[in-house]
Scaffold this motif. Structure first.
Motif, PDB file in Angstrom:
ATOM      1  N   UNK A 192       0.821  -1.206   0.000  1.00  0.00           N
ATOM      2  CA  UNK A 192       0.000   0.000   0.000  1.00  0.00           C
ATOM      3  C   UNK A 192       0.859   1.261   0.000  1.00  0.00           C
ATOM      4  N   UNK A 193       1.920   1.232   0.782  1.00  0.00           N
ATOM      5  CA  UNK A 193       2.842   2.372   0.833  1.00  0.00           C
ATOM      6  C   UNK A 193       3.517   2.565  -0.522  1.00  0.00           C
ATOM      7  N   UNK A 194       3.989   1.463  -1.118  1.00  0.00           N
ATOM      8  CA  UNK A 194       4.662   1.561  -2.417  1.00  0.00           C
ATOM      9  C   UNK A 194       3.714   2.098  -3.478  1.00  0.00           C
ATOM     10  N   UNK A 195       2.473   1.590  -3.503  1.00  0.00           N
ATOM     11  CA  UNK A 195       1.493   2.073  -4.484  1.00  0.00           C
ATOM     12  C   UNK A 195       1.224   3.561  -4.304  1.00  0.00           C
ATOM     13  N   UNK A 196       1.070   3.996  -3.045  1.00  0.00           N
ATOM     14  CA  UNK A 196       0.794   5.410  -2.776  1.00  0.00           C
ATOM     15  C   UNK A 196       1.932   6.291  -3.259  1.00  0.00           C
TER      16      UNK A 196
END
Length: 396
Positions: free
Chosen positions: A225-229
């Motif tokens: 989720x962090x990487x996608x954001x």
């Protein structure tokens, strides 16, 4: 990196509950990327959508943008690599550390704090109405909690965090509090907060432990989720949305019927004058000018009449200004101002907008939605989406 996004990501790290793992069954494919059921459920649990159908389109759009950013190699940019490494380090440090029983030495002098908080998320460009509601909500909670010590039964969330990871606003709010004392509501880039500290440990951190498969899966979903954001943010910074006033005008013209008013409006000004002489001079002066030149025309009357009147100008909807309602729409009433007893209006009635500028806020909002849809449609065309409908029916 924009401070608002920094706050949002830190908040994501310290406030998300561990998602329950549901297996790695492939739910959908976007281009060459597979998404498992448990990852979709994790994202779904974080959304404000009430149904999977409502959330699915948003999820696909978000994942497609992250995929496109990878194709552009934005994940190789030094800024992205550094940000990702930083947030994964934070995530690793915070993973399932609510109750540190075993402790061991960490960075010398590092201080960990056990914090309790209530947060009301608020966009940085939130309307005054939304901000007022959020403030009223947090003020009501604050009044109830005043004088009470935080316990495990209170509302809110508790987590451990290294002190140097705190947002500056949190650090400032906590600085003047004694143990267990509850702060007054305060703002940060991500909203309104009430906080207190429950415990401090210097030079130590919670002891690492072996995690079960569900916790490992939850950790991996948070990391993804962090990487996608970060990827979506990088894409928006490298390919920012841009449009001109001409674009807004053309969009308005092609959707003119969507912007008709339900109630009549009046474009002009309300004048409150000290005497009839000032009112007469103002009327005479303004009759020779178009509305958009009135400020310039009034400046020519100064300094003789500078303190002789007050003016409210703009676009008035019926029911929004008592002076316009009475003098133009012949409804309601008003009492003249004591210091400026002579009240009159100048302008014209409007049945509908004369240009997109009369409804610019709504036109701009709708145009951004239109651009968003165009972008999503382009990504749908670029990446083939395959959905396992049978698996989708089992999503919790």
């Amino acid at each position: 990196m924009p401070r608002g996004l920094l706050g949002i990501l830190i908040f994501l790290l310290v406030s998300v509950s561990v998602a329950r793992a549901q297996g790695d069954i492939v739910l959908l494919r976007i281009g060459n990327m597979q998404v498992c059921k448990s990852e979709f459920e994790y994202y779904f649990s974080r959304s404000d959508c009430s149904t999977t159908e409502e959330f699915l389109e948003k999820f696909i759009a978000h994942k497609s943008r992250a995929l496109y950013a990878r194709e552009l190699c934005l994940d190789t940019f030094p800024d992205f690599v550094a940000q990702k490494a930083y947030y994964l380090q934070v995530l690793d440090g915070l993973h399932v550390k609510k109750n540190p029983v075993g402790l061991h030495s960490s960075t010398e002098g590092e201080e960990w704090m056990e914090l309790w908080h209530i947060t009301c998320p608020l966009e940085q460009r939130a309307s005054l109405t939304d901000e007022s509601r959020a403030k009223a909500y947090m003020d009501s909670i604050s009044s109830v909690l005043t004088g009470h010590i935080v316990s495990e039964g209170n509302i809110g969330e508790t987590f451990w965090i290294p002190r140097h990871y705190l947002l500056p606003e949190w650090e400032k709010a906590l600085a003047g509090l004694s143990q267990g004392e509850i702060s007054k509501p305060f703002y940060s880039p991500i909203g309104l907060h009430i906080v207190c500290w429950k415990d401090k440990r210097s030079g130590v951190k919670p002891l690492d432990k072996d995690f079960g498969s569900e916790e490992v899966q939850a950790f991996n979903h948070r990391a993804q989720e962090i990487e996608d954001a970060l990827l979506v943010m990088a894409l928006s910074m490298n390919q920012p949305v841009s449009y001109s006033e001409k674009d807004l005008e053309e969009f308005y013209i092609s959707h003119r019927m969507d912007y008709q008013w339900d109630y009549p409006h009046y474009r002009g000004a309300v004048f409150h004058c000290k005497n009839k002489k000032a009112a007469k001079a103002i009327k005479k002066q303004l009759k020779r000018y178009e509305h958009h030149l009135w400020d310039e025309a009034l400046n020519q009357l100064a300094p003789v009449y500078a303190d002789s009147y007050r003016m409210e100008s703009g676009l008035f909807q019926i029911g929004k200004n008592k002076y316009v309602d009475k003098l133009i729409f012949k409804c309601g009433s008003f009492e003249p101002l004591s210091e400026y007893p002579c009240t009159f209006v100048m302008g014209k009635k409007l049945k509908g907008p004369e240009s997109y500028k009369d409804v610019r806020g709504k036109v701009e909002k709708d145009y951004l939605i239109y651009l968003e849809k165009q972008w999503n449609d382009a990504l749908k065309h670029k990446y083939k989406v395959e959905i396992n409908e049978e698996v989708l029916k089992t999503v919790n």
